[in-house]
Design a protein around this motif. Sequence first.
Motif, PDB file in Angstrom:
ATOM      1  N   SER A  18       1.481 -22.504  -1.841  1.00  0.00           N
ATOM      2  CA  SER A  18       0.783 -21.277  -1.458  1.00  0.00           C
ATOM      3  C   SER A  18       0.825 -20.305  -2.629  1.00  0.00           C
ATOM      4  N   SER A  19      -0.033 -19.305  -2.595  1.00  0.00           N
ATOM      5  CA  SER A  19      -0.084 -18.350  -3.709  1.00  0.00           C
ATOM      6  C   SER A  19       1.246 -17.608  -3.857  1.00  0.00           C
ATOM      7  N   SER A  20       1.890 -17.270  -2.744  1.00  0.00           N
ATOM      8  CA  SER A  20       3.172 -16.561  -2.804  1.00  0.00           C
ATOM      9  C   SER A  20       4.267 -17.440  -3.401  1.00  0.00           C
ATOM     10  N   ALA A  21       4.282 -18.719  -3.016  1.00  0.00           N
ATOM     11  CA  ALA A  21       5.274 -19.641  -3.565  1.00  0.00           C
ATOM     12  C   ALA A  21       5.034 -19.864  -5.051  1.00  0.00           C
ATOM     13  N   THR A  22       3.775 -19.918  -5.449  1.00  0.00           N
ATOM     14  CA  THR A  22       3.431 -20.089  -6.866  1.00  0.00           C
ATOM     15  C   THR A  22       3.939 -18.908  -7.684  1.00  0.00           C
ATOM     16  N   GLN A  23       3.735 -17.696  -7.179  1.00  0.00           N
ATOM     17  CA  GLN A  23       4.196 -16.499  -7.887  1.00  0.00           C
ATOM     18  C   GLN A  23       5.715 -16.476  -8.003  1.00  0.00           C
ATOM     19  N   LEU A  24       6.402 -16.922  -6.971  1.00  0.00           N
ATOM     20  CA  LEU A  24       7.862 -16.979  -7.014  1.00  0.00           C
ATOM     21  C   LEU A  24       8.334 -18.003  -8.040  1.00  0.00           C
ATOM     22  N   LEU A  25       7.681 -19.162  -8.080  1.00  0.00           N
ATOM     23  CA  LEU A  25       8.030 -20.201  -9.049  1.00  0.00           C
ATOM     24  C   LEU A  25       7.777 -19.725 -10.472  1.00  0.00           C
ATOM     25  N   ALA A  61       5.044  -6.577  -8.019  1.00  0.00           N
ATOM     26  CA  ALA A  61       4.966  -5.699  -6.849  1.00  0.00           C
ATOM     27  C   ALA A  61       4.470  -6.479  -5.631  1.00  0.00           C
ATOM     28  N   ILE A  62       3.520  -7.380  -5.844  1.00  0.00           N
ATOM     29  CA  ILE A  62       2.996  -8.198  -4.744  1.00  0.00           C
ATOM     30  C   ILE A  62       4.089  -9.102  -4.182  1.00  0.00           C
ATOM     31  N   VAL A  63       4.850  -9.732  -5.087  1.00  0.00           N
ATOM     32  CA  VAL A  63       5.921 -10.640  -4.650  1.00  0.00           C
ATOM     33  C   VAL A  63       6.988  -9.877  -3.867  1.00  0.00           C
ATOM     34  N   LEU A  64       7.471  -8.756  -4.422  1.00  0.00           N
ATOM     35  CA  LEU A  64       8.547  -8.016  -3.777  1.00  0.00           C
ATOM     36  C   LEU A  64       8.090  -7.388  -2.457  1.00  0.00           C
ATOM     37  N   SER A  65       6.870  -6.879  -2.429  1.00  0.00           N
ATOM     38  CA  SER A  65       6.383  -6.256  -1.191  1.00  0.00           C
ATOM     39  C   SER A  65       6.213  -7.282  -0.078  1.00  0.00           C
ATOM     40  N   GLU A  85       9.579 -24.107   0.670  1.00  0.00           N
ATOM     41  CA  GLU A  85       8.293 -24.695   0.285  1.00  0.00           C
ATOM     42  C   GLU A  85       8.357 -25.269  -1.130  1.00  0.00           C
ATOM     43  N   ILE A  86       8.943 -24.521  -2.062  1.00  0.00           N
ATOM     44  CA  ILE A  86       9.052 -25.000  -3.441  1.00  0.00           C
ATOM     45  C   ILE A  86      10.021 -26.183  -3.521  1.00  0.00           C
TER      46      ILE A  86
END
Length: 251
Positions: A18-25, A61-65, A85-86
């Motif tokens: 997912s886009s959120s998991a990608t940003q975290l990775l 900011a997107i990841v933390l929010s 997920e990762i």
Amino acid sequence: MTIHTVYATWAISFTKLSSSATQLLELLCFMLYEAIPSRIFEDAWKVYKETREGAIPPNLAIVLSSFQAVGSTWDILRFRILVKEILSFSLIEFNTCNHTFSLHPLVQQWAQCQCRNSREIICSTQTLLSLATPRGGSKDDLVITLSLPPHLRAPAQTGLYMHFTLLHYLSLTYDRGGMFQESATVYKQEQLKIQENSGVNNLACTYSDLAGSGCRTQILGDEHPDTIASMNNLACTYSDLCQDRDALALH
């Protein structure tokens, strides 16, 4: 299995995130590949809530929010879902004993190459680590503080992209980790940033906002060592501007 087959497997896994998991990775892959404390995300989120708007890189900011639950609390369930997920694609590993992440060095290098804007992600990673530096003095806080500097990239690659408020945090992160030369380098970059944004004559006023009535006093309190260090920086700035009376008032 050939290396090309391995890369193909990673590529397929990367596209299924997912886009959120990608940003975290992406944030994880620009740190040291091992012993990444999972706590840094919650610690950074707590400070992020009190940080002035526009100082945090947009993607961070997107990841933390996304980790903010109803009632402005840390959403640990959301964080664990993304981590799981990762993990399901074997792109990272998680040590349940010391609660740290790690990546295989080849996975790390490959993932970095997949990032579209590595400069922005490096800045976001630096910002994350700076915000996550513990402000307390407990044993656990000290362990985290000493674990962060190895994950920070060379200061020369940082200062051009970070808001001066965050450079202040970064300088303190290096200082608390015993990397005094790096701390001094970032401190100089911080002053240059302030001059670029406010002009030399407004330099002291900007520090006053940071150290006196600004975010550091609000977050840490008047007696906290970091706030006192900021006030000392302000006094030195007044002295540089030949405003000796103002400088003496702060000592």
